[in-house]
Write a protein that holds these residues in place. Structure first.
Motif, PDB file in Angstrom:
ATOM      1  N   PHE A 127     -12.150   1.946   3.141  1.00 32.46           N
ATOM      2  CA  PHE A 127     -10.676   0.638   3.301  1.00 32.46           C
ATOM      3  C   PHE A 127     -11.951  -0.208   2.146  1.00 32.46           C
ATOM      4  O   PHE A 127     -11.019  -0.962   1.857  1.00 32.46           O
ATOM      5  CB  PHE A 127     -11.856   0.080   4.103  1.00 32.46           C
ATOM      6  N   GLY A 128     -12.660  -0.388   1.140  1.00 38.11           N
ATOM      7  CA  GLY A 128     -13.462  -1.523   0.335  1.00 38.11           C
ATOM      8  C   GLY A 128     -12.539  -0.361  -1.297  1.00 38.11           C
ATOM      9  O   GLY A 128     -11.894  -2.129  -2.035  1.00 38.11           O
ATOM     10  N   GLU A 129     -11.482   0.819  -1.132  1.00 36.40           N
ATOM     11  CA  GLU A 129     -11.494   1.263  -2.626  1.00 36.40           C
ATOM     12  C   GLU A 129     -10.099   0.566  -3.239  1.00 36.40           C
ATOM     13  O   GLU A 129     -10.056   0.108  -3.892  1.00 36.40           O
ATOM     14  CB  GLU A 129     -10.430   2.408  -2.038  1.00 36.40           C
ATOM     15  N   PRO A 130      -8.941  -0.121  -1.891  1.00 35.07           N
ATOM     16  CA  PRO A 130      -7.695  -0.932  -2.952  1.00 35.07           C
ATOM     17  C   PRO A 130      -7.812  -2.375  -3.016  1.00 35.07           C
ATOM     18  O   PRO A 130      -7.744  -2.267  -4.087  1.00 35.07           O
ATOM     19  CB  PRO A 130      -7.144  -0.879  -1.055  1.00 35.07           C
ATOM     20  N   PHE A 131      -9.570  -2.340  -2.752  1.00 37.79           N
ATOM     21  CA  PHE A 131      -9.875  -4.187  -3.323  1.00 37.79           C
ATOM     22  C   PHE A 131     -10.717  -3.841  -4.834  1.00 37.79           C
ATOM     23  O   PHE A 131     -11.169  -4.404  -4.638  1.00 37.79           O
ATOM     24  CB  PHE A 131     -10.690  -5.061  -2.122  1.00 37.79           C
TER      25      PHE A 131
END
Length: 553
Positions: free
Chosen positions: A469-473
């Motif tokens: 979930f944190g990867e795109p950010f």
């Protein structure tokens, strides 16, 4: 001995003996009393044992004098219920007055919409006004161990509920199929209150008599839910029923699980617009600032059973216009309110239930597209990241694989949404709300104590998907760490009405999005706002204590 005079109803053909009274000023040639000459005040006060017979007689003959008699009897009963027991009450009970009135209310042709019909709405309302104090007195008697009147009511309760259920116009405040919207007259609050009071006291009497909750098959919950749908909280408060109506519905639906599918389908089939009206009422309740603690538990339970058993019935109403309208945003706003105002156990149940509901919506073909659109619209602007991080952690902490799967599905929907891959303004908002909670949530997941292979797998699965979930950010563990475990920063505004309307406790989901409920100001520094005493206490413990004291110098 001479025979007592007999009169025949021209409408029904039923022969009834004319009751006797000493308070008639005139008599007809055949010896029968001239009903128009009777002093009904004196009959109600001094001949209480004959009142039931008179009401039955006047009703059968559709004689308007019954309204005068009912009015006088109601005055006596209201005094008996609220001030002091009146001597007439015992004789009213012995003559089964309450049974006569209940039997009349249960007749299929009562509450006619046509004002020219004798048994019209006003006529029914007069009987409801008379039965209301009878119910209050029955409750008082039951509290003393006298269940005679309560049992009389219980013998007629199911018939009364079904009769009211088949007369929706007595509580509806919106036109529905079969009614001309141009001539529709909403049911006045006084009438809806007159209907609501017997529904509530009959539920209480059932518990007194049978020591259990009334079953759903009684149609009691049907009537109350219909009434609740067309009433605002202000309405119920003015009826002195705030909390009672939903509490009864909650108890009945919690204790009669086998009947839930039937209950949901029969309620929603009342008329084709009822699902829309009910959904609007549920969304209004979810967003109501007063929906906290036990009331929050009751509302989310209602929404859960409706969506679980009948999500297709709501499909065409899932996506109204507006970011704060509709079921998905209402659930998010409701979750935020619980997180900042309700006890931890209530908050946990509410958030997990809301996520379960969203999971149903995302899996159901009829509503998936609409729910996804709403979710994408409000993920960033309503700070669903703050809600989802809480629910995700709770699912992992409890090693609840099913709920964790729902949370992961919501994470996937957020990761693939236009809020992340769309315009820069949306990306910035999604980045801001997600970054606030990502590191703290990952740290909490890492600190979960797992025992055995299965719990360890569940924990590792949760950590893996949270990192995805944190990867795109561009969020990575241990890199540019952001934490909410710090005290709030004082507002630059030196007058509290200019302070930005967000919660200043960093851990609150309302700290990163618009607030929909009243705020409280810190009266030490007047430089920060909070959602509740709970948020204020947590920020005080996080370090606002010292910052606040510095402003005193």
């Amino acid at each position: 001995m001479p025979q007592r005079p007999i009169a025949t109803s021209s409408r029904t053909g039923i022969k009834l003996t004319v009751p006797t009274t000493q308070f008639a000023r005139r008599r007809h040639a055949d010896g029968t009393v001239d009903i128009d000459s009777i002093d009904w005040v004196q009959v109600a006060l001094k001949e209480p044992r004959s009142v039931a017979a008179w009401i039955k007689y006047l009703h059968k003959h559709e004689n308007a004098q019954i309204l005068t008699l009912l009015f006088e009897v109601s005055k006596i009963l209201h005094v008996a219920a609220h001030a002091a027991m009146q001597p007439q009450w015992a004789e009213y009970v012995d003559s089964k007055l309450h049974c006569v009135i209940m039997d009349i209310l249960c007749e299929p042709d009562m509450f006619a919409r046509d004002e020219d019909v004798f048994k019209n709405i006003a006529y029914g309302a007069q009987h409801l006004d008379a039965i209301r104090p009878c119910g209050a007195l029955a409750v008082q008697c039951a509290a003393r161990g006298d269940l005679r009147i309560a049992k009389d009511f219980m013998a007629r309760a199911d018939k009364f509920f079904f009769a009211i259920w088949n007369k929706p116009h007595v509580v509806a405040t919106m036109p529905y199929p079969g009614m001309d919207p141009n001539t529709f007259q909403p049911a006045p609050q006084q009438l809806r209150e007159a209907v609501a009071i017997p529904l509530v006291f009959l539920a209480r009497l059932y518990d007194d008599v049978y020591m259990r909750t009334m079953p759903l098959s009684s149609y009691e919950a049907h009537c109350l839910l219909y009434l609740w749908t067309y009433s605002t909280e202000k309405d119920l408060d003015e009826m002195q029923l705030e909390g009672q109506v939903m509490a009864i519905i909650y108890d009945m639906t919690k204790n009669d699980i086998s009947k839930l599918p039937w209950f949901v389908q029969t309620v929603l089939s009342r008329h084709k617009l009822f699902p829309r009206h009910l959904l609007r009422a549920m969304c209004r309740a979810l967003q109501d600032p007063k929906t906290t603690d036990i009331r929050g538990t009751q509302i989310i339970h209602l929404v859960t059973i409706m969506i679980r058993y009948a999500h297709d019935d709501f499909s065409e109403f899932i996506v109204p216009l507006g970011i704060t309208e509709g079921l998905v945003p209402s659930l998010i706003i409701g979750c935020r309110r619980q997180m900042c105002s309700s006890p931890p156990a209530v908050t946990e149940r509410f958030v997990m239930s809301a996520m379960h509901i969203m999971g149903i919506l995302f899996r159901a073909d009829a509503v998936r597209d609409g729910a996804s659109k709403q979710f994408i619209l409000c993920f960033a602007d309503l700070n669903f990241a703050g809600v989802l991080s809480f629910g995700f952690y709770e699912a992992a902490r409890k090693f609840d694989e099913d709920m964790l799967s729902v949370a992961i599905a919501l994470l996937d929907a957020a990761t693939n949404s236009s809020t992340i891959h769309g315009p820069a303004t949306e990306q910035n908002s999604a980045f801001r709300t997600s970054t606030r909670v990502w590191h703290d949530t990952l740290n909490a997941l890492n600190n979960i104590s797992a025992r055995g292979i299965q719990q360890t797998r569940t924990k590792q699965r949760a950590i893996r998907y949270w990192k995805v979930f944190g990867e795109p950010f561009g969020l990575e563990e241990g890199v540019a760490v952001t934490t909410l475990n710090v005290p709030s920063q004082l507002s630059d505004a030196h007058v509290y009405w200019l302070i930005p309307r967000v919660c200043f406790w960093n851990g609150c989901p309302c700290a990163a999005a618009h607030v929909f409920h009243p705020m409280r100001v810190c009266k030490g520094c007047y430089r920060v706002l909070y959602c509740s005493k709970l948020c204020q206490t947590r920020d005080w413990e996080a370090g606002h204590r010292s910052m606040c004291k510095e402003t005193w110098d």
